[in-house]
Design an enzyme around this catalytic site. Structure first.
Site, mmCIF file in Angstrom:
data_model
loop_
_atom_site.group_PDB
_atom_site.id
_atom_site.type_symbol
_atom_site.label_atom_id
_atom_site.label_comp_id
_atom_site.label_asym_id
_atom_site.label_seq_id
_atom_site.Cartn_x
_atom_site.Cartn_y
_atom_site.Cartn_z
ATOM 1 C CE LYS A 74 -6.925 -1.653 2.306
ATOM 2 N NZ LYS A 74 -5.708 -1.772 2.869
ATOM 3 C CE LYS A 123 -5.378 1.755 2.171
ATOM 4 N NZ LYS A 123 -4.200 1.127 2.810
ATOM 5 C CG ASP A 172 -1.860 -0.948 1.262
ATOM 6 O OD1 ASP A 172 -1.799 -2.261 0.638
ATOM 7 O OD2 ASP A 172 -3.130 -0.683 1.739
#
Lengths: 287, 309
Positions: free
Chosen positions: B241, B205, B140
């Site tokens: 996400k 995300k 991430d």
């Protein structure tokens, strides 16, 4: 001619005034049969939401100083005292004499003041330092149970409710209360006073609705740590079954046994103790 | 270079966002009635999409180990599936790897000077490589918001490409940090910026979870629509996400409704949609147990909380 502004009674949950989640209401008529207002019929979902609100408010309430809790409860009595005539009218909707209604309000105020005085005294009386035969300092302190469900009686709608709610919150619990089914309006009005009494929102949550719809959820909801109920035989059995499954403490008052809510015996230290857990600590000394 | 023309020309190219329309649309998602079988389905699906996260200074190998156990077996009831992944700091990846290698639960690691991203590119890339070599399956990363807001779009994109290269086989999730991008237009622009260099199956995300504002249905919707438009234009399937602030099962179901109604069933799986969350799993399990037993459960049954409340 001015149009009369009628009030929509709402339940006091989590510090705000809500309608039932299901949107259902039941008409409330006065003793003469004249329509008075539509009272929300709360659902088990409302009960669940009220438990969430009580859970949110609980730790802060329990963590306040006993002195501060006492001040807040006394403030509640002040709010009710100032609105005595309005509350008397609310009780009169259910019939009976004005003198009797007034007596119930005054007794309720006195009861609140009674418990306001207890907040900083019960820990000393219920806790103890215990003699033990080893080198330990052994002591017992009180702790609130958590969230208490309360099912109020029908006949004395205000005093009955106050007499059950106050000992629970005095001990630092938060409560979810089902008000009298026949006379819900005094509880609605009490909610408005709670909202102005400095009591943190969510410590007392007042629901109105059908007993038979809500009692099974009061019994089975695992997050309620205790239930105090004025209930008939069938309701008591339902509560006992549910409480056995979810392991919660029950305090049952049989509706068929006459209960004098005005009496001194309906208040006091032991009512507070019924909503407390005792924690004993062994602390090593010496060496 | 197309991107060096700046933010405005990028937004003109990809189209702006109707903010009022988005807000109105997402408000409707919360009104869908999801009951019984559909609810149980949704709760289970959401559980398989959770990236069970712990990103705190006080994380220890022991805490990560218990998180991994929880991800593998969220509850005694074996009907409740494991989560998609655990998400930890790079230093914790090797501890998670001991427990999770060979299982269905993946190891995700935040990297690139999370959460601010304010470090030199060299250090950020080294962090990514270290996490991957320790065993991270997913990385991430945070975008360089400072560069984005200063209009250096090409730089933002180049950095994403560089991180992508450092990832190797690992899946990349690009955190836009929507709360610092200010507007829906910027969120859409940042989404496209990232998606144009990502591989199919990589993620965009919403947030780090470290700022005051987190994933909302609104910015989730903007990003889902960006994914849809990108897919229709290029055929590349980018995953999504949302992270931070999704604490209740009910909110998770609202997000799933948004996915279903914007991207359809193809995105309703853990390879295409994830929740970055820590407390959410407890509530999902709590609601599943409630659906099974018919009895409302106390939250402390599903967490490590020790209070009576």
């Amino acid at each position: 001619m001015r149009l009369h502004i009628t009030k929509t009674p709402k339940c006091y949950v989590g510090g705000s005034f809500i309608r039932s989640e299901g949107g259902r209401v039941a008409p409330l008529c006065d003793a003469k049969g004249t329509f008075f207002a539509n009272i929300p019929l709360c659902t088990r979902k409302d009960l669940r939401n009220a438990v969430e609100a009580a859970a949110k408010a609980g730790p802060n309430w329990a963590g306040r100083s006993a002195y501060n809790r006492g001040q807040i409860l006394y403030r509640l009595a002040e709010m009710l005292e100032a609105r005595t005539p309005e509350m008397t009218e609310a009780i009169l909707i259910g019939g009976g004499s004005r003198a009797k209604a007034n007596r119930e309000v005054v007794a309720s105020i006195d009861r609140i003041v009674h418990y306001a005085g207890w907040t900083d005294k019960f820990p000393a009386l219920l806790g103890s330092v215990n003699p033990v035969a080893s080198s330990h300092f052994n002591f017992t302190v009180t702790e609130p149970m958590g969230i208490i469900g309360i099912i109020a009686p029908d006949d004395v709608p205000l005093l009955g409710l106050v007499s059950l709610v106050l000992p629970a919150i005095t001990g630092g619990n938060s409560v979810v209360t089902l008000a009298s089914n026949k006379q819900p309006y005094p509880a609605i009005l009490l909610g408005e006073m709670l909202a102005t009494s400095d009591l943190p929102g969510g410590v007392v949550n007042l629901l109105t609705g059908q007993r038979d719809e809500l009692i099974p959820t009061f019994a089975s909801h695992a997050h309620l740590r205790g239930v105090t109920a004025v209930a008939d035989l069938v309701e008591r059995q339902a509560l006992q079954n549910g409480a056995a499954d979810s392991v919660k403490r029950l305090k049952l008052i049989a509706v068929e046994d006459p209960m004098d809510w005005y009496s001194e015996s309906a208040q006091g230290l032991y009512e507070i103790r019924d909503h407390l857990e005792l924690k004993t600590t062994w602390h090593p000394i010496g060496g | 270079m197309r991107n060096s023309l700046g933010l405005r020309s990028l937004i003109e190219e990809i189209g702006g966002v109707d903010q009022v329309g988005i807000d109105e649309r997402v408000a409707k998602y919360a009104t869908r009635s999801i009951k019984k079988h559909a609810k149980v389905f949704g709760l289970k699906l959401a559980t398989t999409m959770v990236d069970l996260t712990t990103l705190e200074g006080k994380d220890t190998p022991g805490k990560v180990a218990s998180l991994c156990q929880k991800a593998l077996r969220p509850h005694d009831d074996s009907d409740i599936p494991p989560t998609a992944a655990v998400c930890v700091y790079p230093a914790m990846v090797k501890h998670a790897a001991k427990l999770l290698k060979g299982t269905s639960v993946k190891i995700a690691s935040v990297a690139t000077a999370f959460p601010s991203g304010q470090s030199s590119l060299k250090i950020r890339l080294a962090e990514v490589r270290a996490a991957v070599s320790d065993g991270a399956d997913e990385i991430d990363m945070v975008i360089n918001r400072g560069a984005f807001l200063a209009g250096e779009l090409a730089r933002v994109q180049d950095e994403i490409s560089a991180v992508l290269e450092a990832c190797g086989e690992a899946t990349l999730k690009v955190i836009l940090e929507t709360s610092e991008l200010e507007t829906y237009d910027n969120i859409r622009a940042a989404s496209f910026l990232a998606m144009r260099v990502l591989r199919p199956g990589d993620f965009i995300k919403t947030s780090t979870g470290k700022t005051s504002a987190n994933a909302t249905l609104g910015n989730n919707q903007v990003m889902l629509e960006a994914i849809r438009d990108h897919f229709l234009a290029t055929g590349v399937e980018i995953a999504m996400k949302p992270a931070g602030g999704i604490r209740t099962a009910k909110e998770a179901l609202h997000f799933l409704v948004a996915v279903k109604e914007t991207l359809g069933d193809a995105w309703l799986n853990q390879d295409r949609y994830r929740f970055g969350a820590s407390a959410l799993l407890n509530d999902l399990v709590r609601q599943m147990v409630k659906e099974k037993t018919g009895v409302y459960q106390a939250p402390y049954t599903f967490s490590e909380s020790t209070t009576a409340y």
